[in-house]
Design an enzyme around this catalytic site. Structure first.
Site, PDB file in Angstrom:
ATOM      1  CB  SER A  48      -0.914  -0.014   1.233  1.00 23.86           C
ATOM      2  OG  SER A  48      -1.790   1.086   1.237  1.00 23.86           O
ATOM      3  CB  CYS A  49       1.985   3.772  -1.555  1.00 21.98           C
ATOM      4  SG  CYS A  49       1.128   3.762  -3.151  1.00 21.98           S
ATOM      5  N   GLY A  50       0.283   5.896  -0.905  1.00 19.80           N
ATOM      6  CA  GLY A  50      -0.675   6.987  -0.905  1.00 19.80           C
ATOM      7  C   GLY A  50      -1.828   6.754  -1.875  1.00 19.80           C
ATOM      8  CD1 TRP A  66      -3.701   7.480   4.198  1.00 20.88           C
ATOM      9  CD2 TRP A  66      -3.760   5.353   4.880  1.00 20.88           C
ATOM     10  NE1 TRP A  66      -4.093   7.481   5.514  1.00 20.88           N
ATOM     11  CE2 TRP A  66      -4.132   6.180   5.955  1.00 20.88           C
ATOM     12  CE3 TRP A  66      -3.724   3.973   5.076  1.00 20.88           C
ATOM     13  CZ2 TRP A  66      -4.477   5.671   7.203  1.00 20.88           C
ATOM     14  CZ3 TRP A  66      -4.067   3.467   6.309  1.00 20.88           C
ATOM     15  CH2 TRP A  66      -4.429   4.319   7.362  1.00 20.88           C
TER      16      TRP A  66
END
Length: 283
Positions: A241-243, A270
């Site tokens: 996951s990330c932004g 996110w």
């Protein structure tokens, strides 16, 4: 001419220079910049690109048109249509790069893998490394090319949505790894998008994508193995996951280079999780 084969998800500048004129190869510029940077990938591609490179717009064109979150993976038919327009067929070998070294190109590598195309690699060091060696560049309008014939075969194990992920957080067979900066992961730095909560998923671990890179290149595979061994077990499924689903793909590519096998990207990342209040957040 011998059939071209991509045997690694990462290729060097020298490999690309040797194979650039091979008719089986298509080079894609996947440059993308964070909102607010005032840079535009397409316009920069028009000004300067690796000779023959075509622009892959995963933010607007090769993206789900009705999604609530940025540049979500499109349906298989949409993906097929857009890559055919770029002259790509199922037999095409693909090298993807970006203008920041390693940043947005792994996203396109992951998209092709999720659509069943394995003959795709990222250029290690990207456009800066290519320029440093003095290799051919071009600008202006590209030469015309024939459309391709591409049939996507969706590989669901490469992709997970929020509702599925929330049910999997506490499974010992799964480890979520978050590519955002540590300050965002721990909630000490606010999220750049309005309405998105700060913090991280329960049981997730922080692995900022910059820890896997050095000077715009991936670390050697042995060092990548050490990074992943520090935060996960070898037999776990890794969910990245990330932004907004871009730098998570840097982790996915690094994990493949490190020899990990069960790799999945949380596409909404996110931006979706932090703004969806039914999903739990901790700091």
């Amino acid at each position: 001419m011998l059939a071209l084969k991509i045997s690694s998800p990462l290729v060097s500048v020298s490999w690309l220079e040797q194979n650039l004129l091979n008719p089986q190869l298509v080079v894609l510029d996947a440059s993308w910049f964070l909102p607010g940077s005032e840079r535009n990938g397409r316009s920069e591609w028009q000004q300067k690109r690796i000779a023959g490179a075509r622009f892959f717009d995963f933010d607007k064109k090769v993206a789900h048109p009705d999604a609530s979150f940025p540049h979500m993976l499109p349906e298989a038919e949409h993906f097929s249509r857009e890559v055919e327009a770029l002259g790509i067929s199922n037999h095409t070998k693909i090298v993807v790069y970006d203008s920041q070294g390693i940043f947005s190109a792994p996203r396109v590598w992951w998209m092709f893998r999720a659509m069943g195309h394995d003959q795709v690699a990222v250029l290690d060091g990207g456009l800066p490394a290519w320029e440093l060696k003095g290799h051919a560049l071009e600008s202006g309008e590209p030469q015309p090319f024939e459309p391709g014939n591409f049939k996507s075969v969706y590989q669901e194990h490469w992709v997970i949505d929020g509702d599925t992920l929330v049910q999997s957080l506490n499974k010992p067979s799964i480890q979520v790894l978050d590519a955002r900066a540590a300050a965002r992961f721990y909630g000490t730095q606010p999220e750049p998008r309005q309405g998105v909560r700060s913090g991280h998923m329960p049981s997730a671990k922080s692995l900022p994508f910059g820890q896997l890179l050095q000077g715009g290149h991936f670390l050697p595979s042995e060092q990548l193995q050490q990074r992943f061994d520090a935060v996960s077990d070898n037999d776990q499924q890794l969910i990245f996951s990330c932004g907004s689903g871009v730098t998570a793909c840097i982790l996915a590519l690094a994990a493949e280079l490190a020899g990990r096998k069960q790799l999945t990207v949380y596409d909404g990342s996110w931006t979706e999780w932090g703004s969806t209040y039914k999903y739990p957040v901790v700091q």
